[in-house]
Design a protein around this motif. Structure first.
Motif, mmCIF file in Angstrom:
data_model
loop_
_atom_site.group_PDB
_atom_site.id
_atom_site.type_symbol
_atom_site.label_atom_id
_atom_site.label_comp_id
_atom_site.label_asym_id
_atom_site.label_seq_id
_atom_site.Cartn_x
_atom_site.Cartn_y
_atom_site.Cartn_z
ATOM 1 N N UNK B 317 0.852 -1.192 0.000
ATOM 2 C CA UNK B 317 0.000 0.000 0.000
ATOM 3 C C UNK B 317 0.895 1.251 0.000
ATOM 4 N N UNK B 318 1.234 1.754 -1.175
ATOM 5 C CA UNK B 318 2.067 2.965 -1.225
ATOM 6 C C UNK B 318 1.340 4.135 -0.544
ATOM 7 N N UNK B 319 2.069 4.840 0.351
ATOM 8 C CA UNK B 319 1.469 5.965 1.077
ATOM 9 C C UNK B 319 2.298 7.228 0.819
ATOM 10 N N UNK B 320 1.618 8.298 0.467
ATOM 11 C CA UNK B 320 2.245 9.600 0.215
ATOM 12 C C UNK B 320 3.348 9.502 -0.840
ATOM 13 N N UNK B 321 2.898 9.183 -2.043
ATOM 14 C CA UNK B 321 3.807 8.910 -3.154
ATOM 15 C C UNK B 321 4.533 10.149 -3.667
ATOM 16 N N UNK B 322 4.037 11.344 -3.359
ATOM 17 C CA UNK B 322 4.756 12.556 -3.780
ATOM 18 C C UNK B 322 5.543 13.166 -2.616
ATOM 19 N N UNK B 323 5.654 12.393 -1.525
ATOM 20 C CA UNK B 323 6.381 12.896 -0.363
ATOM 21 C C UNK B 323 5.488 13.588 0.653
ATOM 22 N N UNK B 324 4.194 13.688 0.328
ATOM 23 C CA UNK B 324 3.220 14.225 1.282
ATOM 24 C C UNK B 324 3.562 15.630 1.756
ATOM 25 N N UNK B 325 2.977 15.988 2.890
ATOM 26 C CA UNK B 325 3.245 17.309 3.471
ATOM 27 C C UNK B 325 4.716 17.433 3.860
ATOM 28 N N UNK B 326 5.330 16.317 4.268
ATOM 29 C CA UNK B 326 6.714 16.379 4.736
ATOM 30 C C UNK B 326 7.637 16.899 3.639
ATOM 31 N N UNK B 327 7.425 16.439 2.399
ATOM 32 C CA UNK B 327 8.291 16.886 1.304
ATOM 33 C C UNK B 327 7.714 18.092 0.569
ATOM 34 N N UNK B 346 -1.508 9.441 -10.311
ATOM 35 C CA UNK B 346 -1.215 8.004 -10.174
ATOM 36 C C UNK B 346 -2.192 7.153 -10.983
ATOM 37 N N UNK B 347 -3.477 7.478 -10.918
ATOM 38 C CA UNK B 347 -4.472 6.660 -11.626
ATOM 39 C C UNK B 347 -4.358 6.825 -13.136
ATOM 40 N N UNK B 348 -3.877 7.992 -13.572
ATOM 41 C CA UNK B 348 -3.668 8.195 -15.009
ATOM 42 C C UNK B 348 -2.328 7.614 -15.471
ATOM 43 N N UNK B 349 -1.529 7.118 -14.527
ATOM 44 C CA UNK B 349 -0.245 6.512 -14.879
ATOM 45 C C UNK B 349 0.805 7.525 -15.296
ATOM 46 N N UNK B 350 0.702 8.746 -14.749
ATOM 47 C CA UNK B 350 1.637 9.796 -15.149
ATOM 48 C C UNK B 350 2.654 10.130 -14.063
ATOM 49 N N UNK B 351 2.898 9.184 -13.140
ATOM 50 C CA UNK B 351 3.739 9.478 -11.977
ATOM 51 C C UNK B 351 5.239 9.430 -12.210
ATOM 52 N N UNK B 352 5.666 9.034 -13.406
ATOM 53 C CA UNK B 352 7.104 8.999 -13.702
ATOM 54 C C UNK B 352 7.862 8.171 -12.673
ATOM 55 N N UNK B 353 8.924 8.751 -12.105
ATOM 56 C CA UNK B 353 9.781 8.051 -11.157
ATOM 57 C C UNK B 353 9.094 7.628 -9.879
ATOM 58 N N UNK B 354 7.895 8.164 -9.601
ATOM 59 C CA UNK B 354 7.177 7.786 -8.381
ATOM 60 C C UNK B 354 5.891 7.027 -8.714
ATOM 61 N N UNK B 355 5.737 6.612 -9.979
ATOM 62 C CA UNK B 355 4.514 5.921 -10.389
ATOM 63 C C UNK B 355 4.389 4.570 -9.673
ATOM 64 N N UNK B 356 3.220 4.346 -9.079
ATOM 65 C CA UNK B 356 2.925 3.052 -8.468
ATOM 66 C C UNK B 356 2.759 2.035 -9.589
ATOM 67 N N UNK B 357 3.516 0.919 -9.513
ATOM 68 C CA UNK B 357 3.465 -0.053 -10.606
ATOM 69 C C UNK B 357 2.123 -0.791 -10.669
ATOM 70 N N UNK B 358 1.823 -1.359 -11.821
ATOM 71 C CA UNK B 358 0.668 -2.240 -11.952
ATOM 72 C C UNK B 358 -0.639 -1.518 -12.192
ATOM 73 N N UNK B 359 -0.617 -0.326 -12.795
ATOM 74 C CA UNK B 359 -1.832 0.426 -13.115
ATOM 75 C C UNK B 359 -2.835 0.449 -11.970
ATOM 76 N N UNK B 360 -2.574 1.259 -10.936
ATOM 77 C CA UNK B 360 -3.497 1.316 -9.790
ATOM 78 C C UNK B 360 -4.910 1.708 -10.230
#
Lengths: 130, 381
Positions: B317-327, B346-360
């Motif tokens: 379960x990936x959490x805060x994939x863009x670094x959240x408030x902390x980043x 993420x759902x559009x598959x445009x996350x680049x280096x932080x994209x969750x694999x497997x088409x969430x």
């Protein structure tokens, strides 16, 4: 010494030899702190809170807060936390007469009026003296 | 109710942008969202938006165009974005409009927030004596939680370490360099047990989302994600919230638990069905506690989850994939919408280096704020 200091606010604690925090009892029996002001006070009976409780949580304030903080200069880190007064309410409070490392969940705490700055006193709790 | 979709998402980079007002950052985000959706300002039927410290949103019509649209200002603290989103969704679901805008922006001075007691209906002494700080609340809540559920300081550090690692890959993030666990744990203490690197900082930024009806999605052939549910809830009796001189001895529920349950119910799915989550991480402890409050794990399981990397981008379960408030920092009015923006990416598959694999297929977001309110949004692809 603390007798000479002015309370930081009126009616926060009782004016007696062994003072205690002044809370309120709501019509439904719930105890709240502080005693509410304005319309919220309607139907709320003043309630003298217990002077003893147990430590519910704690932290240390390590940076100087911006205003409205009015603590003395230069800034000194201070302890604060929540103390559970059994059967009554859990109150947020300054913690005095100890260091961070002394604090443990559930330890017995007692009420005290403590100096806040050169002219004013505030309320606090400290580990109960054995 | 009609299904409602997000068809455009825009963001002004978070952090510090000297010389550009918060509202101008909002306009920037709106223009980006419209370009993404392939629409013009004249297509927008209604708008909801606001900020906590950067003024009213409706004045944006000066820059965006005087089309006569209804533009409702939202001032709901940390839930400003969530409330704008919920309102925009409802306007379309009710069938009144086909396209709606939700926008949030902010610009805060440096340093911790300094709330005014009176604005929260609290006595002056509470602020004067130095007990009215949001950072203290977070420390007090996690301190107790750690004692009760066996969470270690190292786990707090791991949350921050993950945030900075993820932020590296997010163009809109503020902090974009990794920070190692040692440095995080040994950085100056803010409020024990939370160190400097475990806290997010007030910041600047803006997010805009364009919402549309199914009819409009088909008309545009838009790259759309469906809003499965939105729920905003305020605190129940007996909950422990920020700015509380006292707490009820009878431990009650929590606004997050209420909002989460309502959102899952509306969406007709459960926590086990979620592919990616953005959880309010004002500081490391918040992310840990919110994992449980939102139903993703049991109290105390976070110790194992973090150790095993289950909340990494490549985890279960990936959490805060863009670094959240902390980043990213926390511009209050924009922060909740940033989470929905990230889920859309993420759902559009445009996350680049932080994209969750497997088409969430499903994405969950959760925002929490003073004086005890939570907003949850579930998106589906």
């Amino acid at each position: 010494m603390t007798q000479l200091l002015q309370p930081i606010a009126e009616n926060l604690w009782t004016n007696e030899a062994e003072p205690a925090l002044l809370g309120g009892r709501l019509p439904n029996g719930k105890i709240v702190f502080p005693y509410p002001s304005g319309d919220a006070a309607e139907g709320v009976e003043p309630y003298r809170l217990s002077r003893k409780g147990t430590l519910w949580s704690w932290t240390r304030q390590d940076f100087q807060p911006k205003e409205p903080f009015e603590g003395p200069e230069p800034f000194q880190p201070y302890l604060l936390g929540y103390v559970e007064l059994p059967g009554e309410v859990i109150v947020e409070t300054r913690i005095v007469d100890c260091v961070l490392e002394d604090l443990k969940l559930g330890m017995p705490m007692e009420f005290v009026v403590a100096p806040f700055d050169a002219t004013r006193a505030t309320y606090a709790f400290r580990p109960e003296k054995a | 109710m009609e299904d409602v979709y997000i068809i455009g998402a825009g963001i002004h980079p978070f952090g510090r942008t000297d010389g550009r007002s918060g509202r101008d950052q909002g306009v920037y985000a709106v223009r980006q969202a419209m370009a993404d959706a392939g629409i013009d300002w004249t297509d927008v039927g209604c708008a909801y938006g606001g900020s906590a410290a950067a003024g009213s949103a409706d004045i944006m019509v000066n820059e965006l165009g005087l089309t006569g649209l209804p533009f409702i200002n939202v001032a709901n603290g940390c839930a400003t974005g969530g409330s704008a989103l919920a309102s925009a969704r409802n306007a379309i679901a009710a069938g009144e409009f086909d396209v709606a805008l939700a926008v949030g922006f902010d610009k805060h001075p440096r340093g911790a927030f300094n709330a005014k007691p009176r604005e929260y209906g609290l006595p002056e002494w509470y602020g004067q004596t130095g007990m009215m700080l949001t950072t203290q609340f977070f420390a007090l809540k996690i301190q107790r939680y750690m004692q009760l559920h066996g969470i270690s300081r190292e786990t707090l550090g791991r949350v921050a370490e993950k945030a900075f690692r993820n932020g590296v890959h997010a163009d809109h993030a503020w902090r974009r360099s990794p920070v190692d666990l040692e440095t995080i744990l040994n950085s100056p203490m803010v409020n024990d047990p939370l160190t400097k690197y475990m806290f997010c900082a007030p910041a600047e930024g803006a997010v805009a989302l364009i919402l549309a009806s199914g009819k409009k999605v088909r008309e545009l052939g838009a790259d759309a994600v469906r809003i499965a549910s939105v729920a905003v809830r305020t605190r129940p009796p007996g909950s422990f919230e920020v700015f509380a001189p006292s707490v009820d001895i009878d431990n009650g529920g929590k606004p997050t638990i209420l909002a989460s349950k309502a959102a899952f119910e509306q969406a007709g799915i459960g926590p086990e069905d979620i592919s990616v989550a953005q959880l309010q991480d004002t500081e490391s402890g918040a992310e840990i506690m919110h994992m449980a409050e939102n139903g993703f794990c049991k109290d105390g399981d976070q110790e194992q989850w973090l150790r095993e990397g289950r909340t990494e981008v490549t985890g279960k379960l990936p959490v805060n994939t863009d670094g959240g408030c902390l980043a990213c920092g926390e511009p209050i009015g924009a922060s909740g919408l940033r989470q929905v923006y990230e889920n859309t990416v993420q759902l559009r598959g445009r996350g680049g280096g932080r994209q969750v694999p497997g088409s969430p297929k499903t994405a969950y977001s959760h925002v929490y704020g003073a004086p005890g309110l939570s907003g949850v949004c579930i998106l589906e692809r």
